[in-house]
Design an enzyme around this catalytic site. Structure first.
Site, PDB file in Angstrom:
ATOM      1  N   TYR A  60      -7.882   6.812   9.324  1.00 21.12           N
ATOM      2  CA  TYR A  60      -7.366   5.925  10.360  1.00 21.12           C
ATOM      3  C   TYR A  60      -7.851   6.386  11.734  1.00 21.12           C
ATOM      4  O   TYR A  60      -7.282   7.277  12.361  1.00 21.12           O
ATOM      5  CB  TYR A  60      -5.843   5.870  10.323  1.00 21.12           C
ATOM      6  CG  TYR A  60      -5.260   5.431   8.999  1.00 21.12           C
ATOM      7  CD1 TYR A  60      -6.015   4.711   8.079  1.00 21.12           C
ATOM      8  CD2 TYR A  60      -3.952   5.738   8.655  1.00 21.12           C
ATOM      9  CE1 TYR A  60      -5.494   4.311   6.865  1.00 21.12           C
ATOM     10  CE2 TYR A  60      -3.408   5.328   7.444  1.00 21.12           C
ATOM     11  CZ  TYR A  60      -4.187   4.623   6.554  1.00 21.12           C
ATOM     12  OH  TYR A  60      -3.668   4.229   5.349  1.00 21.12           O
ATOM     13  N   HIS A 145      -6.616   9.158  -1.541  1.00 16.76           N
ATOM     14  CA  HIS A 145      -6.900   7.912  -0.840  1.00 16.76           C
ATOM     15  C   HIS A 145      -8.083   7.177  -1.473  1.00 16.76           C
ATOM     16  O   HIS A 145      -9.122   7.766  -1.728  1.00 16.76           O
ATOM     17  CB  HIS A 145      -7.213   8.227   0.622  1.00 16.76           C
ATOM     18  CG  HIS A 145      -6.967   7.100   1.560  1.00 16.76           C
ATOM     19  ND1 HIS A 145      -7.229   7.175   2.905  1.00 16.76           N
ATOM     20  CD2 HIS A 145      -6.471   5.848   1.359  1.00 16.76           C
ATOM     21  CE1 HIS A 145      -6.903   6.041   3.500  1.00 16.76           C
ATOM     22  NE2 HIS A 145      -6.452   5.215   2.574  1.00 16.76           N
TER      23      HIS A 145
END
Length: 236
Positions: A60, A145
């Site tokens: 992010y 992830h």
């Protein structure tokens, strides 16, 4: 304001999650850039609304979201919230002549490149770098992830990794389990597997019901028993 919470107890140290959590990808300037003031105001509103579960990831904003979230959480007692981040990507500064990753998706972010690594050393380096960006000595939950075909582009890339986690062994799993860690793994919204606390040579078993996540010991407590990598893949 108080939100409904749920308790999760797998290791004898229960976690209490608010049912509504804060996903921090917008703090990483996903799709549009926001200022530091806007980012901190979002977090203030979430805290005032009773949210006490915060999720982030190196992806992010290539570390920006973790840095912004860490600055906000520094003003609150560590025992007052639950924090998760993710592993699977290592970040590094761009070399001369290279373009950073995430162009057209993340805006006004650090000039960094990503590399996938779900192995033991990659997991440990990723966590260490995340802790540095967050300015904390532990996270409560750690996710693997983007174990999917969309990200990895082939059954061999994503499916092989996911099958290894789900059905057999994760590279280095035995070492992680012996260190006292319990590593929660997810693929998108689907439960995948977790490394049990029990010392069982890295065998995996399904996660229990919500939340599909597990405690991660603090860096301070675990250094003595875990051979952490000497070099950290942390992009400055």
């Amino acid at each position: 304001m108080r939100l409904t919470t749920r308790d999760f107890d797998r290791t004898g140290r229960p976690l209490r999650f608010t049912e509504l959590g804060f996903g921090s990808s917008p703090l990483g300037n996903l799709y549009r850039a926001i200022s530091e003031e806007e980012a901190q105001a979002l977090l203030e509103r979430a805290w005032a609304g009773g949210i006490r579960y915060f999720d982030t990831a190196p992806l992010y904003g290539y570390g920006l979201a973790e840095e912004r979230l860490g600055r906000f959480l520094a003003g609150h007692p560590r025992s007052d919230y639950v924090l998760s981040t993710k592993v699977g990507r290592l970040l590094r500064p761009v070399e001369p002549g290279e373009a950073r990753d995430g162009l057209g998706k993340f805006f006004e972010v650090p000039e960094r490149k990503e590399r996938f690594d779900y192995g033991y050393d990659g997991v440990m380096r990723s966590l260490e770098a995340s802790l540095d960006r967050l300015g904390l000595d532990r996270v409560d939950v750690l996710y693997a992830h983007d174990l999917d075909l969309f990200t990895h582009g082939s059954q061999g890339g994503a499916g092989g990794t996911a099958r290894g986690i789900h059905g057999r062994r994760l590279p280095g799993a035995g070492r992680a389990a012996r260190s006292g860690r319990d590593l929660g793994l997810r693929r998108g919204g689907e439960r995948v597997a977790a490394l049990p606390v029990a010392r069982r040579a890295g065998r995996v078993r399904p996660l229990p019901p919500w939340p599909a996540a597990t405690r991660f010991w603090s860096r301070r407590r675990s250094r003595a028993s875990c051979p952490w990598p000497k070099s950290v893949a942390s992009a400055s």
